[in-house]
Design a protein around this motif. Structure first.
Motif, PDB file in Angstrom:
ATOM      1  N   CYS A 128      -9.077  -3.699  59.955  1.00 38.25           N
ATOM      2  CA  CYS A 128      -8.818  -4.881  59.128  1.00 38.25           C
ATOM      3  C   CYS A 128      -7.498  -4.748  58.382  1.00 38.25           C
ATOM      4  O   CYS A 128      -6.706  -5.704  58.318  1.00 38.25           O
ATOM      5  CB  CYS A 128      -9.958  -5.101  58.148  1.00 38.25           C
ATOM      6  N   TRP A 129      -7.256  -3.579  57.810  1.00 38.44           N
ATOM      7  CA  TRP A 129      -6.023  -3.394  57.054  1.00 38.44           C
ATOM      8  C   TRP A 129      -4.799  -3.410  57.959  1.00 38.44           C
ATOM      9  O   TRP A 129      -3.733  -3.906  57.565  1.00 38.44           O
ATOM     10  CB  TRP A 129      -6.075  -2.102  56.242  1.00 38.44           C
ATOM     11  N   ALA A 130      -4.934  -2.897  59.182  1.00 36.60           N
ATOM     12  CA  ALA A 130      -3.812  -2.953  60.117  1.00 36.60           C
ATOM     13  C   ALA A 130      -3.450  -4.396  60.443  1.00 36.60           C
ATOM     14  O   ALA A 130      -2.265  -4.767  60.499  1.00 36.60           O
ATOM     15  CB  ALA A 130      -4.159  -2.193  61.394  1.00 36.60           C
ATOM     16  N   ASP A 131      -4.465  -5.233  60.636  1.00 35.53           N
ATOM     17  CA  ASP A 131      -4.213  -6.647  60.900  1.00 35.53           C
ATOM     18  C   ASP A 131      -3.565  -7.328  59.698  1.00 35.53           C
ATOM     19  O   ASP A 131      -2.655  -8.156  59.848  1.00 35.53           O
ATOM     20  CB  ASP A 131      -5.521  -7.363  61.245  1.00 35.53           C
ATOM     21  N   ARG A 132      -4.010  -6.971  58.505  1.00 39.95           N
ATOM     22  CA  ARG A 132      -3.515  -7.644  57.303  1.00 39.95           C
ATOM     23  C   ARG A 132      -2.104  -7.191  56.926  1.00 39.95           C
ATOM     24  O   ARG A 132      -1.311  -7.977  56.429  1.00 39.95           O
ATOM     25  CB  ARG A 132      -4.469  -7.395  56.136  1.00 39.95           C
ATOM     26  N   THR A 133      -1.817  -5.908  57.122  1.00 42.56           N
ATOM     27  CA  THR A 133      -0.495  -5.397  56.750  1.00 42.56           C
ATOM     28  C   THR A 133       0.520  -5.555  57.871  1.00 42.56           C
ATOM     29  O   THR A 133       1.730  -5.455  57.636  1.00 42.56           O
ATOM     30  CB  THR A 133      -0.575  -3.911  56.372  1.00 42.56           C
TER      31      THR A 133
END
Length: 397
Positions: free
Chosen positions: A106-111
């Motif tokens: 999720c964080w990879a997608d968001r950042t």
């Protein structure tokens, strides 16, 4: 050659032998009268069910219907967890491995960055069969290889960009070690200055509060997301949670379904987790304090026994768990502990593993409710009986 086993037969024989050894160990540990802590896999199915029904009735209305795909008791557990950690929401996962893979994805997608900064001794690097790269397509980088959490300077000076900094609190494979509170704050601030988000692997976050001198919401509040376990430290059957903002949790629910974690019913795990939060969580500070007493007694006992080299790590434990290192093979150390359980009804050490230079082995010691009854003299007496079952102390250096 007549009578010689084939490779498949040798493998089957080894597997059978391993099963017999495990059964013997469990039998010895289950029947022992004295132990420092209870292993979550010990006991019988009947005994575990009876205990769950008795203890569960005190924390949940057992006349309610079981959960279906995460409602009911599972939703209650999620709400309780978010309240304890001071986050907007939390989502239940069947395993911590899945929870962390989903969080980092999720964080990879968001950042927009697939790069995760984490320690090479952290759980995704050591115990998840490279799921981080194989399933999630993320790329790990290491701020440090030292057996401790990375410093702010190391995070700041990492020579390539990263989207997420993952910190394991405590860092188990380095000896359940923690930084100081100020060091943790500085490291998180350094990640923010690098425009990265921060995720805590808090499988054992529950017992970090005494070391930091801060509340669970204060600790969790430093990060953008936190994973916690329900069976480590709390004695639950299984399960984990990912906690953070409501939007992150909703996104994680979607990925949980895609990863196969939308289990039909999970009420036994959820009920045992609620029991752990009610019964074990308030007692963890006691366990942390007494672990220091046990560690000191072991150190003094090993010194008096003339063991030429040993290590208690950390010398003053940061949580209620720590490592013991001795100059023997893991098989003979494990066997000595099993014999002590069988013959004396005492469990001091469990399984040992080879680690570091040849000739050294390490084990993990966990001090929980049963261990609170052990005085320093009890620890040293049990240690003496354990050492007496070894083939002989190495000569003094």
């Amino acid at each position: 050659m007549i009578g010689r086993m084939t490779a498949d037969e040798e493998a089957a024989d080894a597997h059978e032998g391993a099963g017999e050894r495990r059964a013997r160990r469990l039998a010895a540990w289950n029947t022992a009268r004295r132990r420092l802590g209870d292993a979550s896999a010990e006991g019988t199915i009947a005994g575990r069910l009876a205990r769950l029904a008795e203890e569960g009735a005190a924390v949940h209305d057992l006349s309610r219907s079981p959960d279906v795909y995460g409602d009911g008791i599972v939703a209650d557990l999620e709400e309780r967890t978010a309240d304890l950690l001071g986050t907007e929401a939390a989502v239940f996962f069947p395993t911590g491995t899945m929870a962390q893979q989903v969080a980092l994805r999720c964080w990879a997608d968001r950042t927009g960055s697939p790069t995760v900064a984490l320690h090479p001794l952290s759980h995704p690097e050591r115990h998840e069969r490279h799921a981080l790269t194989q399933l999630t397509g993320l790329r790990p980088v290491h701020p440090t290889t030292e057996p401790r959490l990375p410093t702010a300077e190391e995070v700041w000076e990492l020579p390539e960009p990263f989207g997420t900094l993952m910190l394991e609190l405590p860092l188990r494979d380095a000896g359940f070690v923690l930084p100081t509170w100020d060091e943790l704050v500085e490291t998180v601030d350094a990640a923010r200055q690098r425009e990265a988000v921060v995720h805590f692997d808090g499988a054992r976050l529950w017992e970090c509060a005494p070391h930091f001198g801060r509340t669970l919401p204060e600790i969790a509040g430093l990060a953008d997301s936190v994973y916690v376990s329900y069976y480590k430290s709390l004695g639950g059957l299984s399960g984990a949670a990912l906690a953070g903002s409501s939007s992150l949790v909703e996104e994680a629910r979607a990925w949980r379904h895609r990863y196969g974690g939308q289990v039909f019913q999970q009420w036994p795990a959820a009920l045992s987790a609620l029991v752990g939060l009610e019964r074990e969580l308030p007692r963890l500070p006691e366990y942390v304090d007494h672990a220091k007493v046990v560690a000191d007694a072991l150190r003094r006992g090993l010194e008096d026994a003339g063991v030429p080299w040993f290590r208690i790590h950390p010398e003053v434990p940061h949580t209620h768990q720590f490592q013991v290192w001795l100059p023997y093979g893991p098989e003979e150390l494990t066997e000595a502990g099993v014999r002590q359980a069988e013959e004396d009804g005492t469990v001091l050490f469990r399984v040992w593993e080879a680690s570091g230079p040849p000739g050294l082995a390490v084990t993990e010691v966990t001090v929980a409710a049963p261990g609170l009854l052990w005085s320093p003299e009890d620890v040293r007496e049990a240690l003496s009986a354990f050492l007496a079952r070894l083939p002989g102390l190495p000569a003094r250096g």
